[in-house]
Design an enzyme around this catalytic site. Sequence first.
Site, PDB file in Angstrom:
ATOM      1  N   HIS A 271       0.657  -1.074  -0.072  1.00 12.59           N
ATOM      2  CA  HIS A 271       0.067   0.032   0.248  1.00 12.59           C
ATOM      3  C   HIS A 271       0.901   1.266   0.039  1.00 12.59           C
ATOM      4  CE1 HIS A 271      -3.187  -2.661   1.575  1.00 12.59           C
ATOM      5  NE2 HIS A 271      -2.431  -3.320   1.844  1.00 12.59           N
TER       6      HIS A 271
ATOM      7  N   GLU B 290       9.978   8.578 -16.440  1.00 15.89           N
ATOM      8  CA  GLU B 290       8.484   8.922 -16.714  1.00 15.89           C
ATOM      9  C   GLU B 290       7.750   8.516 -18.018  1.00 15.89           C
ATOM     10  OE1 GLU B 290       7.865  13.327 -14.922  1.00 15.89           O
ATOM     11  OE2 GLU B 290      10.021  12.843 -15.002  1.00 15.89           O
TER      12      GLU B 290
ATOM     13  N   SER C 206      15.471  21.885 -15.291  1.00 16.75           N
ATOM     14  CA  SER C 206      14.229  22.542 -15.523  1.00 16.75           C
ATOM     15  C   SER C 206      14.662  23.950 -15.959  1.00 16.75           C
ATOM     16  CB  SER C 206      13.490  22.762 -14.395  1.00 16.75           C
ATOM     17  OG  SER C 206      12.904  23.961 -14.376  1.00 16.75           O
TER      18      SER C 206
ATOM     19  N   LYS D  10      16.299  21.518 -10.157  1.00 14.67           N
ATOM     20  CA  LYS D  10      15.727  20.575 -10.482  1.00 14.67           C
ATOM     21  C   LYS D  10      16.628  19.401 -11.169  1.00 14.67           C
ATOM     22  CE  LYS D  10      11.766  19.675 -10.259  1.00 14.67           C
ATOM     23  NZ  LYS D  10      10.502  20.003 -11.025  1.00 14.67           N
TER      24      LYS D  10
END
Length: 459
Positions: free
Chosen positions: A157, A291, A278, A284
Amino acid sequence: MGNKMWGGRFADGPDAIMEAINVSIDFDQRLARQDIAGSRAHAQMLSDSGIITSDDLAEILNGLDQVEQELVNGTFPFRRDLEDIHMNVEARLRDLVGPAAGRLHTARSRNDQVATDFKLHVRERLEAFDEGLKELQTVLVDQAEQHTDTVMPGFTHLQTAQPVTFGHHCLAYVEMLARDRGRFQDAHARAGLSPLGSAALAGTSFPINREQTAKALGFEGPTRNSLDAVADRDFVLETLSAASICAVHLSRLAEEIVIWTSSQFNFVRLPDKFSTGSSIMPQKRNPDAAELVRAKPGRIIGALNSLLIMLKGLPMTYSKDMQEDKEPAFDAMDALDVAIAAMTGMIRDLTVNKDAMRASAGTGFSTATDLADWLVRELNMPFRDAHHVTGSLVAAAEAKGCDLDGLTLEEMQQAEPKITAEVFDVLGLDNSVKSRTSFGGTAPDNVRAQVAYWREQLS
Ligand code: ARG
């Protein structure tokens, strides 16, 4: 002007819209290599069977060499008015060698041709997936070997459950990929029969030798039913379904990399070459590759759906609907290819932050089950009662703001008087993972044995 290939029957050429909806050369040119291989095998067989002369064969083979060279050089003049790769190759052959080219299409049709070309293509892709996944398994085993003892939180979970080792976690994916490879190998074996020589749908009256062309193209033998052979796209469906499952596995690992590289987790670091920055936020480091691997199942499952829907309800045998199989299938197979490669690069180059993993593994009362097991083993308590006692100790620790090993023996004994100081031995992370020695469990010794098993399998 009528179409060159069937001009005899047609007075008029196609409407511009007809050509626009019908044309496939823009994408099926990817089958050029297989198309030429199929033509070589077919021509050789026609000559060996006495259906064309050896002079014609020599012309055809010589012309196919030139066509191939033009394709390799990028000088092949693709023509949209010739619809597809099969007619482009044949027409070009005729430009190059003249009338002998007209004999190549004896005892064959574009229907068995396209089925053969696409099956050859898919078989190559299946072999490449298998090889690529083997490479990915290897880098996962490398990481597992480095991290047989590296403790991390195991989750259910996405809540801290029990400590596990990072090596064990890596090997979980090695298992998934092994099943994926098995599915690709199965699909390859089931795509082992050659459609070539089934002709349009009914076979042919020429005395062809289908064993010969099948063997020449690397198939096990010829398909047994000509109707099935030209109508079958199972080999694509099966490949895409195995690809979908594989893409889902990669996507789960990709999601873990996204989570692990976040500053909140900080479990692993991707090297610069697998991170992006970024344009506005200088701090970043984004895991874009992970992704994108996470996103790929969208295309791949989408392609599987497209093809299932395209095929459903199609009567025997070939229908032009089936030309719609290629774009989604190419796209999906390309997507899986790049996803496997990107994942292999990320896993090979990621570095593990052992301290962060260990610190996180120690939070969330992750050794509560070890405590309950201790009560069962040492005090002979029924597991349900032990679960209850442990639950009250977790509540006590939570109230005190510490972990289980931050409770004193006296505090423990308030919940269960028979508890002794030995209990602290099982509350540590290393002892917890070491104790999970059941077959398939996370104990470092097990992980070492499994690393050895996979080294053997992958060698
Ligand atoms: N371009 C076609 C396809 O991909 C080849 C087969 C065409 N056959 C036909 N009878 N029109 O399906």
